[in-house]
Write a protein that holds these residues in place. Structure first.
Motif, PDB file in Angstrom:
ATOM      1  N   UNK A  49      -2.132 -42.896  27.060  1.00  0.00           N
ATOM      2  CA  UNK A  49      -1.049 -41.922  26.973  1.00  0.00           C
ATOM      3  C   UNK A  49      -1.466 -40.628  27.673  1.00  0.00           C
ATOM      4  N   UNK A  50      -2.705 -40.231  27.476  1.00  0.00           N
ATOM      5  CA  UNK A  50      -3.217 -39.035  28.140  1.00  0.00           C
ATOM      6  C   UNK A  50      -3.143 -39.141  29.652  1.00  0.00           C
ATOM      7  N   UNK A  54      -1.108 -36.784  32.104  1.00  0.00           N
ATOM      8  CA  UNK A  54      -1.969 -35.907  32.879  1.00  0.00           C
ATOM      9  C   UNK A  54      -2.809 -35.012  31.981  1.00  0.00           C
ATOM     10  N   UNK A  55      -3.150 -35.524  30.795  1.00  0.00           N
ATOM     11  CA  UNK A  55      -3.936 -34.755  29.822  1.00  0.00           C
ATOM     12  C   UNK A  55      -5.132 -35.581  29.370  1.00  0.00           C
ATOM     13  N   UNK A  60      -4.063 -35.488  23.441  1.00  0.00           N
ATOM     14  CA  UNK A  60      -3.117 -36.423  22.821  1.00  0.00           C
ATOM     15  C   UNK A  60      -3.374 -36.485  21.312  1.00  0.00           C
ATOM     16  N   UNK A  61      -4.644 -36.509  20.915  1.00  0.00           N
ATOM     17  CA  UNK A  61      -4.990 -36.527  19.490  1.00  0.00           C
ATOM     18  C   UNK A  61      -4.441 -35.286  18.792  1.00  0.00           C
ATOM     19  N   UNK A  77       5.932 -37.334  25.881  1.00  0.00           N
ATOM     20  CA  UNK A  77       5.126 -38.266  25.079  1.00  0.00           C
ATOM     21  C   UNK A  77       5.847 -39.600  24.935  1.00  0.00           C
ATOM     22  N   UNK A  78       7.122 -39.550  24.588  1.00  0.00           N
ATOM     23  CA  UNK A  78       7.901 -40.781  24.411  1.00  0.00           C
ATOM     24  C   UNK A  78       8.006 -41.535  25.727  1.00  0.00           C
ATOM     25  N   UNK A  79       8.195 -40.816  26.838  1.00  0.00           N
ATOM     26  CA  UNK A  79       8.252 -41.469  28.144  1.00  0.00           C
ATOM     27  C   UNK A  79       6.910 -42.106  28.503  1.00  0.00           C
ATOM     28  N   UNK A  80       5.808 -41.461  28.107  1.00  0.00           N
ATOM     29  CA  UNK A  80       4.478 -42.041  28.359  1.00  0.00           C
ATOM     30  C   UNK A  80       4.299 -43.340  27.593  1.00  0.00           C
ATOM     31  N   UNK A  81       5.001 -43.486  26.476  1.00  0.00           N
ATOM     32  CA  UNK A  81       4.958 -44.733  25.710  1.00  0.00           C
ATOM     33  C   UNK A  81       5.896 -45.785  26.290  1.00  0.00           C
TER      34      UNK A  81
END
Length: 130
Positions: A49-50, A54-55, A60-61, A77-81
């Motif tokens: 996810x990071x 780009x993190x 993310x934690x 975040x949701x799009x990364x999932x």
């Protein structure tokens, strides 16, 4: 005369089946109570996810522990999932309304640039002498 859902269920389902259904509904609602649970349900790591955001993993934690977000952060975040975030407003006397564009950084107003004034030769000379 209107018939309630409770009346229909009472006619078609046993009390035990209704209780089991209620428990399962509660379980499903609690299943995705947090972003961490949502990520794990998708079988994704914080590292993955990071990278998508780009993190770093630690970011993310920290994000998953927060309870207050910018909509753009939550949307990313949701799009990364692999999902899509919809924001729905519900009123008792109105059909649900989906708010479009909120938290979408691509639709955000461009940042304003500051206006610079020209520096005169006198100001430069004074600065250099100081």
């Amino acid at each position: 005369m209107a018939i309630s859902a409770d009346d229909v269920f009472a006619e078609t389902m046993s009390p035990e089946l209704i209780k089991a259904s209620d428990r399962r509904t509660k379980d499903l609602l609690e299943e995705f109570e947090t972003l961490k649970q949502l990520r794990k349900a998708r079988a994704l790591t914080q590292e993955y996810v990071g990278r998508k955001l780009g993190k770093k993993q630690v970011s993310v934690a920290q994000l998953e522990k927060r309870s207050d977000f910018l909509l753009s952060t939550l949307r990313g975040y949701v799009q990364a999932l692999g999902g899509e975030l919809d924001l729905v407003v519900r009123f008792k006397d109105h059909a649900p309304v989906v708010l479009a564009g909120l938290g979408d950084e691509s639709l955000a107003e461009a940042p304003r640039t500051s206006v610079r004034t020209k520096t005169t030769k006198k100001q430069v000379t004074r600065r250099a002498a100081a």
